[in-house]
Motif scaffolding. Sequence first.
Motif, PDB file in Angstrom:
ATOM      1  N   LEU A   1     -80.292  23.139  33.599  1.00 38.25           N
ATOM      2  CA  LEU A   1     -81.197  24.050  34.235  1.00 38.25           C
ATOM      3  C   LEU A   1     -80.611  25.071  35.322  1.00 38.25           C
ATOM      4  CD1 LEU A   1     -84.549  24.443  34.978  1.00 38.25           C
ATOM      5  CD2 LEU A   1     -84.023  22.905  36.721  1.00 38.25           C
ATOM      6  N   ILE A   2     -81.028  26.159  35.146  1.00 35.17           N
ATOM      7  CA  ILE A   2     -80.222  27.538  35.836  1.00 35.17           C
ATOM      8  C   ILE A   2     -81.213  28.189  36.945  1.00 35.17           C
ATOM      9  CG2 ILE A   2     -78.717  29.378  35.690  1.00 35.17           C
ATOM     10  CD1 ILE A   2     -77.865  28.272  33.088  1.00 35.17           C
ATOM     11  N   GLU A   3     -80.939  28.499  38.010  1.00 39.93           N
ATOM     12  CA  GLU A   3     -81.574  29.499  38.783  1.00 39.93           C
ATOM     13  C   GLU A   3     -81.166  30.702  38.516  1.00 39.93           C
ATOM     14  OE1 GLU A   3     -82.872  29.751  43.553  1.00 39.93           O
ATOM     15  OE2 GLU A   3     -80.820  28.938  42.812  1.00 39.93           O
ATOM     16  N   THR A   4     -81.903  31.531  37.953  1.00 36.47           N
ATOM     17  CA  THR A   4     -81.645  32.947  37.329  1.00 36.47           C
ATOM     18  C   THR A   4     -81.081  33.896  38.755  1.00 36.47           C
ATOM     19  OG1 THR A   4     -83.815  33.913  37.689  1.00 36.47           O
ATOM     20  CG2 THR A   4     -83.118  32.658  35.647  1.00 36.47           C
ATOM     21  N   ALA A   5     -81.624  33.830  39.890  1.00 37.94           N
ATOM     22  CA  ALA A   5     -81.165  34.819  40.913  1.00 37.94           C
ATOM     23  C   ALA A   5     -79.820  34.573  41.088  1.00 37.94           C
ATOM     24  CB  ALA A   5     -81.912  34.730  41.969  1.00 37.94           C
ATOM     25  N   ALA A   6     -79.272  33.251  41.195  1.00 37.31           N
ATOM     26  CA  ALA A   6     -77.654  33.102  41.936  1.00 37.31           C
ATOM     27  C   ALA A   6     -76.966  32.620  40.563  1.00 37.31           C
ATOM     28  CB  ALA A   6     -77.777  31.937  42.652  1.00 37.31           C
ATOM     29  N   GLY A   7     -77.585  32.269  39.448  1.00 44.27           N
ATOM     30  CA  GLY A   7     -76.887  32.010  38.219  1.00 44.27           C
ATOM     31  C   GLY A   7     -76.264  30.606  38.419  1.00 44.27           C
ATOM     32  N   ALA A   8     -76.963  29.797  39.334  1.00 41.51           N
ATOM     33  CA  ALA A   8     -76.634  28.312  39.987  1.00 41.51           C
ATOM     34  C   ALA A   8     -77.124  27.265  38.970  1.00 41.51           C
ATOM     35  CB  ALA A   8     -76.776  28.410  41.314  1.00 41.51           C
ATOM     36  N   HIS A   9     -76.427  26.338  38.651  1.00 42.38           N
ATOM     37  CA  HIS A   9     -77.003  25.076  37.852  1.00 42.38           C
ATOM     38  C   HIS A   9     -77.640  24.175  38.874  1.00 42.38           C
ATOM     39  CE1 HIS A   9     -74.995  25.641  33.621  1.00 42.38           C
ATOM     40  NE2 HIS A   9     -74.671  26.838  34.419  1.00 42.38           N
ATOM     41  N   LEU A  10     -78.867  23.796  38.443  1.00 41.55           N
ATOM     42  CA  LEU A  10     -79.468  22.900  39.350  1.00 41.55           C
ATOM     43  C   LEU A  10     -79.442  21.502  38.712  1.00 41.55           C
ATOM     44  CD1 LEU A  10     -82.559  25.064  40.181  1.00 41.55           C
ATOM     45  CD2 LEU A  10     -80.565  24.844  41.635  1.00 41.55           C
ATOM     46  N   TRP A  11     -79.336  21.345  37.541  1.00 42.76           N
ATOM     47  CA  TRP A  11     -79.716  20.096  36.898  1.00 42.76           C
ATOM     48  C   TRP A  11     -78.971  20.216  35.376  1.00 42.76           C
ATOM     49  CZ3 TRP A  11     -82.173  19.167  32.277  1.00 42.76           C
ATOM     50  CH2 TRP A  11     -82.397  17.963  31.814  1.00 42.76           C
ATOM     51  N   SER A  12     -78.321  19.057  34.890  1.00 44.24           N
ATOM     52  CA  SER A  12     -77.908  18.994  33.718  1.00 44.24           C
ATOM     53  C   SER A  12     -77.774  17.352  33.228  1.00 44.24           C
ATOM     54  CB  SER A  12     -76.404  19.518  33.525  1.00 44.24           C
ATOM     55  OG  SER A  12     -75.434  18.730  34.463  1.00 44.24           O
ATOM     56  N   GLU A  13     -78.084  17.115  32.151  1.00 42.94           N
ATOM     57  CA  GLU A  13     -77.981  16.023  31.343  1.00 42.94           C
ATOM     58  C   GLU A  13     -77.704  16.154  29.961  1.00 42.94           C
ATOM     59  OE1 GLU A  13     -77.646  12.704  31.718  1.00 42.94           O
ATOM     60  OE2 GLU A  13     -79.109  12.585  33.200  1.00 42.94           O
ATOM     61  N   LYS A  14     -77.224  14.992  29.567  1.00 41.01           N
ATOM     62  CA  LYS A  14     -76.923  14.760  28.168  1.00 41.01           C
ATOM     63  C   LYS A  14     -77.629  13.639  27.493  1.00 41.01           C
ATOM     64  CE  LYS A  14     -72.494  12.318  28.641  1.00 41.01           C
ATOM     65  NZ  LYS A  14     -71.096  12.406  28.568  1.00 41.01           N
ATOM     66  N   PHE A  15     -78.182  13.630  26.142  1.00 34.89           N
ATOM     67  CA  PHE A  15     -78.872  12.621  25.615  1.00 34.89           C
ATOM     68  C   PHE A  15     -78.341  12.314  24.089  1.00 34.89           C
ATOM     69  CE2 PHE A  15     -81.518  15.201  28.304  1.00 34.89           C
ATOM     70  CZ  PHE A  15     -82.159  14.412  29.294  1.00 34.89           C
ATOM     71  N   ASP A  16     -78.123  11.015  24.075  1.00 37.68           N
ATOM     72  CA  ASP A  16     -77.352  10.806  22.784  1.00 37.68           C
ATOM     73  C   ASP A  16     -78.573   9.851  22.008  1.00 37.68           C
ATOM     74  OD1 ASP A  16     -74.759  11.576  22.972  1.00 37.68           O
ATOM     75  OD2 ASP A  16     -74.449  10.085  24.371  1.00 37.68           O
ATOM     76  N   GLY A  17     -78.701  10.098  20.475  1.00 37.55           N
ATOM     77  CA  GLY A  17     -79.604   9.413  19.823  1.00 37.55           C
ATOM     78  C   GLY A  17     -79.382   9.219  18.474  1.00 37.55           C
ATOM     79  N   ASP A  18     -80.096   8.512  17.774  1.00 35.51           N
ATOM     80  CA  ASP A  18     -80.190   8.282  16.263  1.00 35.51           C
ATOM     81  C   ASP A  18     -80.969   9.054  15.547  1.00 35.51           C
ATOM     82  OD1 ASP A  18     -80.115   7.478  13.572  1.00 35.51           O
ATOM     83  OD2 ASP A  18     -79.989   5.239  14.305  1.00 35.51           O
ATOM     84  N   LEU A  19     -80.484   9.587  14.591  1.00 34.71           N
ATOM     85  CA  LEU A  19     -81.356  10.633  13.865  1.00 34.71           C
ATOM     86  C   LEU A  19     -82.154  10.277  12.657  1.00 34.71           C
ATOM     87  CD1 LEU A  19     -79.160  13.758  13.082  1.00 34.71           C
ATOM     88  CD2 LEU A  19     -81.340  13.723  14.232  1.00 34.71           C
ATOM     89  N   ALA A  20     -82.214   8.869  12.750  1.00 30.03           N
ATOM     90  CA  ALA A  20     -83.210   8.115  11.558  1.00 30.03           C
ATOM     91  C   ALA A  20     -84.399   8.729  11.933  1.00 30.03           C
ATOM     92  CB  ALA A  20     -83.077   6.680  11.949  1.00 30.03           C
ATOM     93  N   ASP A  21     -85.193   8.853  13.043  1.00 32.52           N
ATOM     94  CA  ASP A  21     -86.552   9.497  13.473  1.00 32.52           C
ATOM     95  C   ASP A  21     -86.235  10.487  14.249  1.00 32.52           C
ATOM     96  OD1 ASP A  21     -88.994   9.978  13.859  1.00 32.52           O
ATOM     97  OD2 ASP A  21     -89.552   7.941  14.040  1.00 32.52           O
ATOM     98  N   ALA A  22     -85.900  11.882  13.571  1.00 25.99           N
ATOM     99  CA  ALA A  22     -85.422  12.830  14.353  1.00 25.99           C
ATOM    100  C   ALA A  22     -86.664  13.421  15.350  1.00 25.99           C
ATOM    101  CB  ALA A  22     -85.187  14.129  13.538  1.00 25.99           C
ATOM    102  N   ILE A  23     -87.933  13.425  14.736  1.00 28.63           N
ATOM    103  CA  ILE A  23     -89.296  13.625  15.661  1.00 28.63           C
ATOM    104  C   ILE A  23     -89.434  12.843  16.626  1.00 28.63           C
ATOM    105  CG2 ILE A  23     -91.868  13.628  15.661  1.00 28.63           C
ATOM    106  CD1 ILE A  23     -91.703  14.879  12.541  1.00 28.63           C
ATOM    107  N   ALA A  24     -89.359  11.405  16.688  1.00 28.39           N
ATOM    108  CA  ALA A  24     -89.518  10.664  17.542  1.00 28.39           C
ATOM    109  C   ALA A  24     -88.260  10.766  18.720  1.00 28.39           C
ATOM    110  CB  ALA A  24     -89.318   9.297  17.401  1.00 28.39           C
TER     111      ALA A  24
END
Length: 524
Positions: free
Chosen positions: A214-237
């Motif tokens: 998540l980036i604040e456009t005026a300053a180009g600053a990052h407010l939040w970041s996260e990574k998620f790992d998952g199994d592609l067996a059920d891509a929609i879920a």
Amino acid sequence: MIYQFEDLHLDVARRELRRNTDLIAVEPQVFDLLLVLIEARDRVVSRDELLEAVWNGRIVSEATIGSRLNAARTAIGDTGAEQRLIRTIPRKGVRFVGKVLEAADRKPERPKSSESSAPMSLRPEQRLPGIAVLPFTNMSGDPEQDYFADGMADEIITALSRSSGLLVVARNSSFTYKGRAVDVRQIGQELGVGYLLEGSVRRSRDRVRITGHLIETAAGAHLWSEKFDGDLADAIALQEQVAERVAAAIEPTLQLAEARHHGREIRPQVDAYDLLLRANALISEFTASSMVAALDCLAQALAIDQAYAPAMASLAYCRAQCDFQGWARQNEADRASAVQLAWRAVEIAPDDAQIAWMAAFAIWAMGRSEGQKARDLFARSLLLNPNSAMALTFAGWIEIMCGNVTDGRSMVARAHVLNPRDPRGWLTFGVQALASLVEEDYPSALRLAEQALALNRRFAVALRVIVVAHVKLGNLDRARGAVTELLAIEPELTVSGFLSRIPMPLESMAQTYAKTLRLAGLPD
């Protein structure tokens, strides 16, 4: 000048588009495009004219122009197939073909009574934070995986759109930047948003890693970041789960960012929205003085706009929290006024999820006989936005206090999964501690309450759990120490005063609190 067509009004001075009295959210370029077409409605407007008027002569792709036209048609209830109001003339340009009336710009009068015209929940002075979700980058090296990356962004747009506190740019606008290296500041200016969400998808065999920033456009600053790992067996879920967690984390992050931004901003004249943001920042501090200051800000906001539903709900919620903490002493008339304000906010904005859960908490805490109505209102809030961690936590709290521990725990657990790093985590730990107290699992109640207090030592609910748990476990000295801390928060606290203002649907819980608080030395 105000242009009127069908049941729509385009207000040039205020840069607003309304259908009857309802404000329609439109991006700045979409508004400019509508204005150009309406002003030149007696002829066809060429592509070059649109570029000059809307994009200041800068060359943009046909896809960009097409996306803005589609967004304009959607805003006014038209379609590309119907072309009832905006008609495309092949190889020539575009023309507005609806019948337009012109009206002088004048300040609209406020309705004389609430029955004549219901006030709007989204008001021009709110300036809701805008966010665009950019197409996620496919890092897998396989072009066929683009569909998954695009689907991920689509799901997040849908999830964010359920938040009443955000204006979310439509997919057909944000996806015009796919595959382009554009500075975030430029994108923010072109789309008229203060925040961008960008991300990537990397697939490895049957596993996938999704990252978001998540980036604040005026300053180009990052407010939040996260990574998620998952199994592609059920891509929609997997896409749905990630989208829910992203939306749940971003909503409070943006609220805090907006509150801090407006707190630093020097404005010659504050409006109701500024005061609401200042109140939100003060509420997040959660001290006796900050809550009193928040109440003052909200009262000022309502003095400016008596029909401002977000301020109504926030004021009622703030009063309810003060009641639980023993701050800003209130009598029965104050409580009745808060409940009335909460119901009025829901009446004005029936489809606002945040207003619903704030009002529900106030009604439950201070409405005495309206507990079931408050629970119904929580259910409505979660129907409108099932990804609100705060709504889930407060709804779970009430279910637990009513004896429905299993349902309450599942709500709080989902809130924690959706936003495990919520800065208000002390609240979820405190509610879980209450659940253990109801189940008479005193060691767990003690452990969870201590976790809550590690994050917020002023949380009286957790301190009261500490008192009960220590008395039940035979640790009277520690229980008396917790009572000392309670009295530091609320010097005039008594057993009878506590039981008279805090709803206790379970008689067994009321008796447990009364007995243990007295044994720990709290005055009657």
